[in-house]
Scaffold this active site. Structure first.
Site, PDB file in Angstrom:
ATOM      1  N   GLN A  31      -6.949  -2.691 -11.994  1.00  0.00           N
ATOM      2  CA  GLN A  31      -6.546  -1.334 -12.344  1.00  0.00           C
ATOM      3  C   GLN A  31      -6.018  -1.212 -13.771  1.00  0.00           C
ATOM      4  O   GLN A  31      -6.010  -0.110 -14.320  1.00  0.00           O
ATOM      5  CB  GLN A  31      -5.482  -0.837 -11.359  1.00  0.00           C
ATOM      6  CG  GLN A  31      -6.029  -0.676  -9.947  1.00  0.00           C
ATOM      7  CD  GLN A  31      -5.007  -0.128  -8.976  1.00  0.00           C
ATOM      8  OE1 GLN A  31      -4.264  -0.879  -8.368  1.00  0.00           O
ATOM      9  NE2 GLN A  31      -4.946   1.185  -8.822  1.00  0.00           N
ATOM     10  N   HIS A  78      -5.583  -8.584  -5.046  1.00  0.00           N
ATOM     11  CA  HIS A  78      -5.487  -7.130  -4.952  1.00  0.00           C
ATOM     12  C   HIS A  78      -6.908  -6.553  -5.061  1.00  0.00           C
ATOM     13  O   HIS A  78      -7.245  -5.874  -6.031  1.00  0.00           O
ATOM     14  CB  HIS A  78      -4.537  -6.576  -6.011  1.00  0.00           C
ATOM     15  CG  HIS A  78      -4.026  -5.188  -5.735  1.00  0.00           C
ATOM     16  ND1 HIS A  78      -2.679  -4.870  -5.692  1.00  0.00           N
ATOM     17  CD2 HIS A  78      -4.673  -4.032  -5.481  1.00  0.00           C
ATOM     18  CE1 HIS A  78      -2.536  -3.576  -5.444  1.00  0.00           C
ATOM     19  NE2 HIS A  78      -3.736  -3.033  -5.324  1.00  0.00           N
ATOM     20  N   ASN A 137      -2.853  -8.040  -0.877  1.00  0.00           N
ATOM     21  CA  ASN A 137      -2.383  -6.667  -0.918  1.00  0.00           C
ATOM     22  C   ASN A 137      -3.195  -5.823   0.056  1.00  0.00           C
ATOM     23  O   ASN A 137      -4.413  -5.725  -0.056  1.00  0.00           O
ATOM     24  CB  ASN A 137      -2.562  -6.071  -2.318  1.00  0.00           C
ATOM     25  CG  ASN A 137      -2.102  -4.613  -2.377  1.00  0.00           C
ATOM     26  OD1 ASN A 137      -0.901  -4.351  -2.325  1.00  0.00           O
ATOM     27  ND2 ASN A 137      -3.044  -3.666  -2.435  1.00  0.00           N
ATOM     28  N   TYR A 160       4.030   5.171   1.033  1.00  0.00           N
ATOM     29  CA  TYR A 160       3.890   6.369   0.199  1.00  0.00           C
ATOM     30  C   TYR A 160       4.144   7.685   0.917  1.00  0.00           C
ATOM     31  O   TYR A 160       4.588   8.645   0.300  1.00  0.00           O
ATOM     32  CB  TYR A 160       2.451   6.452  -0.370  1.00  0.00           C
ATOM     33  CG  TYR A 160       2.134   5.410  -1.403  1.00  0.00           C
ATOM     34  CD1 TYR A 160       1.714   4.124  -1.038  1.00  0.00           C
ATOM     35  CD2 TYR A 160       2.259   5.691  -2.765  1.00  0.00           C
ATOM     36  CE1 TYR A 160       1.424   3.159  -1.987  1.00  0.00           C
ATOM     37  CE2 TYR A 160       1.968   4.731  -3.722  1.00  0.00           C
ATOM     38  CZ  TYR A 160       1.554   3.469  -3.337  1.00  0.00           C
ATOM     39  OH  TYR A 160       1.271   2.517  -4.279  1.00  0.00           O
ATOM     40  N   GLU A 200      -7.546   4.371 -10.683  1.00  0.00           N
ATOM     41  CA  GLU A 200      -7.144   4.648  -9.304  1.00  0.00           C
ATOM     42  C   GLU A 200      -8.348   4.491  -8.356  1.00  0.00           C
ATOM     43  O   GLU A 200      -8.705   5.380  -7.595  1.00  0.00           O
ATOM     44  CB  GLU A 200      -6.496   6.040  -9.233  1.00  0.00           C
ATOM     45  CG  GLU A 200      -6.005   6.527  -7.891  1.00  0.00           C
ATOM     46  CD  GLU A 200      -5.039   5.612  -7.132  1.00  0.00           C
ATOM     47  OE1 GLU A 200      -4.525   4.640  -7.703  1.00  0.00           O
ATOM     48  OE2 GLU A 200      -4.837   5.862  -5.943  1.00  0.00           O
TER      49      GLU A 200
HETATM   50  C1  GBH Z   1      -2.009   1.583  -2.907  1.00  0.00           C
HETATM   51  O1  GBH Z   1      -2.484   1.798  -1.611  1.00  0.00           O
HETATM   52  C2  GBH Z   1      -2.789   0.507  -3.636  1.00  0.00           C
HETATM   53  O2  GBH Z   1      -2.248  -0.770  -3.346  1.00  0.00           O
HETATM   54  C3  GBH Z   1      -2.820   0.717  -5.138  1.00  0.00           C
HETATM   55  O3  GBH Z   1      -3.745  -0.154  -5.714  1.00  0.00           O
HETATM   56  C4  GBH Z   1      -3.134   2.176  -5.447  1.00  0.00           C
HETATM   57  O4  GBH Z   1      -3.275   2.442  -6.803  1.00  0.00           O
HETATM   58  C5  GBH Z   1      -2.019   3.023  -4.861  1.00  0.00           C
HETATM   59  O5  GBH Z   1      -2.015   2.840  -3.483  1.00  0.00           O
HETATM   60  C6  GBH Z   1      -2.185   4.517  -5.088  1.00  0.00           C
HETATM   61  O6  GBH Z   1      -3.295   4.993  -4.403  1.00  0.00           O
HETATM   62  O7  GBH Z   1      -8.129   8.640   3.817  1.00  0.00           O
HETATM   63  O8  GBH Z   1      -8.947   6.605   4.729  1.00  0.00           O
HETATM   64  O9  GBH Z   1      -9.329   7.084   2.414  1.00  0.00           O
HETATM   65  C7  GBH Z   1      -1.813   2.815  -0.886  1.00  0.00           C
HETATM   66  C8  GBH Z   1      -2.311   2.923   0.548  1.00  0.00           C
HETATM   67  C9  GBH Z   1      -4.150   3.413   1.952  1.00  0.00           C
HETATM   68  C10 GBH Z   1      -3.483   4.983   0.326  1.00  0.00           C
HETATM   69  C11 GBH Z   1      -5.465   4.131   2.094  1.00  0.00           C
HETATM   70  C12 GBH Z   1      -4.787   5.700   0.441  1.00  0.00           C
HETATM   71  C13 GBH Z   1      -6.606   6.258   1.820  1.00  0.00           C
HETATM   72  C14 GBH Z   1      -6.916   6.482   3.232  1.00  0.00           C
HETATM   73  N1  GBH Z   1      -3.596   3.588   0.616  1.00  0.00           N
HETATM   74  N2  GBH Z   1      -5.323   5.551   1.747  1.00  0.00           N
HETATM   75  S1  GBH Z   1      -8.430   7.260   3.535  1.00  0.00           S
END
Ligand code: GBH
Length: 476
Positions: free
Chosen positions: A17, A120, A165, A308, A434
């Site tokens: 990233q 990651h 991760n 989050y 992202e």
């Molecule tokens: C993190 O994941 C990552 O570790 C990081 O690299 C990233 O930049 C950061 O979030 C911000 O996004 O609706 O099925 O597509 C956070 C957890 C889990 C959040 C999957 C987004 C999408 C679910 N992520 N989710 S879906």
């Protein structure tokens, strides 16, 4: 004062990233280089080829961390810089190792404690092509163990190692929805290969075995002399019943967390998958042989928590489709009574709800016996941020409030609920690639101008964290 005296705080990033420099010093391609090259996979058609160019700007990034007062920094290593073809019989690239050795030396000299994530999401592409990457139970765990050993040996000064991760993302997004690399899915309009009903559970299993092997190697051959600790980082959202009066919704709240977190955490703490997953998935969910269970059980020195957001959960009736990965339920932003979980952000899946952080810290602590927790990611995007003029972007009150609310919720869990949380890393040190969302969505506390030489501008939130933690960490 409600956080322990030795509490570490800082920021987190990930190699693909931020680093860019994808061809520098002998790096081999990862599955994300390959995935980004497929038209339509990344929202803005971009990739991590340049990103924040952090590979060439390590001094500047460390100066930035120092100026913000951070006492810790979590970053990840690009496996294909270390072993360009990835495997245990493939050549090692000394230049890649030297880069991270120097980076850690420089961090320590600046008084910043490194947390290294070994993986990651950027699997060496050669391993995917050679034997199907994560899908291969015979090869993948051995190759990961070998790579981990190379790093443990090279960086004895690192005392905090994270194996993987968010294996949920590698499994589900990589092999069910196909939203992430390598993009496998049953949906043939999106991918020529994949079986959304089976592959994710195999991938998850093999990642657990790889984690177990790396931890065993560290504990037997490095920890006795180096004295560090090692664990995995899991992602998961807080859950609230859509209808609190409906026991089926209340039950679905636990099931949602079990499918997201306990899928990995139960084997690590108890040696087996959650009963709710076995019930729904049957023999599509692999079983642990006694040797595998012994390898994985007890393999966390700490729990790495990425968190989050929160959702209302509504149970579904009937038999779920074979490709369901949520646990036969819906995730919603509004409850039956019309309460909203939180304000919109730029990320379709993220709405701030700080109480959920405290509640999930408690849920995890109760289930897993109050383990030591490091919050390895927490942060937010802001609706429309990329389209604002620079001075507005730097005045990111929404993000300041997010951190303030979430860190206070964590501090309460520590002081009042007995949760053993020892560190916090905000996501992210700077705006970055992202993943499938490209560069439009920004999570950084530092603005990166991609049109002007990746120039960095700390936002208000970047400067807000030191005072926040100073007010909460006990002085003695
Ligand atoms: C993190 O994941 C990552 O570790 C990081 O690299 C990233 O930049 C950061 O979030 C911000 O996004 O609706 O099925 O597509 C956070 C957890 C889990 C959040 C999957 C987004 C999408 C679910 N992520 N989710 S879906």
């Amino acid at each position: 004062m409600s956080l322990p005296k030795d509490f570490l705080w800082g920021f987190a990033t990930a190699a693909y990233q931020i680093e860019g420099a994808v061809d520098a010093d002998g790096r081999g391609p990862s599955i994300w280089d390959t995935f980004c090259a497929i038209p339509g996979k990344i929202a803005d058609g971009s990739s991590g080829a340049v990103a924040c160019n952090s590979y060439n700007r390590t001094k500047e990034d460390i100066d930035l961390l120092k100026s913000l007062g951070a006492t810790a920094y979590r970053f990840s290593i690009s496996w294909s810089r270390i072993i360009p073809l990835g495997g245990r019989n493939d050549p090692i690239n000394q230049k890649g190792i030297d880069h991270y050795v120097k980076f850690v030396d420089d961090l320590l000299e600046a008084g910043i404690t490194p947390f290294i994530t070994l993986f990651h999401w950027d699997l060496p592409d050669a391993l995917d092509k050679r034997y199907g990457g994560f899908l291969n139970k015979e090869e993948f765990p051995l190759d990961f163990e070998n790579y981990a050993r190379v790093m443990f040996k090279a960086i004895p000064k690192c005392k905090h190692w994270i194996t993987f991760n968010e294996p949920w993302c590698s499994s589900i997004l990589g092999y069910n929805s196909g939203y992430f690399a390598p993009g496998h899915t049953s949906d043939r309009t999106k991918s020529a290969v994949g079986d959304s009903a089976r592959e994710p559970w195999i991938v998850g299993h093999n990642i657990l075995l790889a984690h177990g092997r790396a931890v065993k190697a560290y504990r037997e051959d490095f920890k006795p002399t180096q004295g560090g600790e090692i664990g995995i980082t899991l992602n998961g959202d807080a859950t609230y019943p859509w209808d609190p009066e409906d026991p089926a919704d209340v039950e679905a709240c636990d099931r949602k967390i079990e499918f997201a977190i306990s899928w990995f955490a139960d084997p690590i703490y108890f040696g087996e998958y959650p009963a709710s997953m076995r019930k729904q998935l049957g023999d599509r969910l692999p079983t642990f042989t006694p040797e595998e269970a012994a390898l994985v059980k007890g393999s966390n020195d700490f729990y790495g928590m990425n968190h989050y957001t929160a959702n209302y959960i509504k149970h579904k009736k009937g038999t779920p489709p074979e490709d369901d990965f949520l646990g036969n339920l819906e995730t919603l932003f509004y409850s039956k009574n019309g309460e909203c979980i939180g304000e919109e952000t730029e990320s379709f899946w993220l709405r701030p709800h700080a109480q959920g952080f405290r509640d999930l810290l408690n849920w995890l602590s109760k289930r897993y016996g109050y383990p030591k927790i490091y919050v390895t990611e927490n942060g937010t995007s802001i609706k429309g941020e990329s389209n604002l003029p620079l001075e507005k972007i730097l005045d990111d009150d929404f993000r300041v409030r997010y951190f303030d609310d979430y860190v206070h919720a964590m501090a309460k869990a520590s002081a009042e609920d007995g949760v053993n949380v020892k560190g916090y890393m905000a996501w992210s040190l700077m705006d970055n690639f992202e993943w499938a969302e490209g560069y439009q969505t920004r999570f950084g506390v530092t603005y990166v101008d991609y049109n002007d030489n990746q120039k960095r501008y700390p936002k208000k939130s970047a400067k807000s964290l030191k005072a926040l933690f100073d007010s909460l960490i006990k002085k003695e």
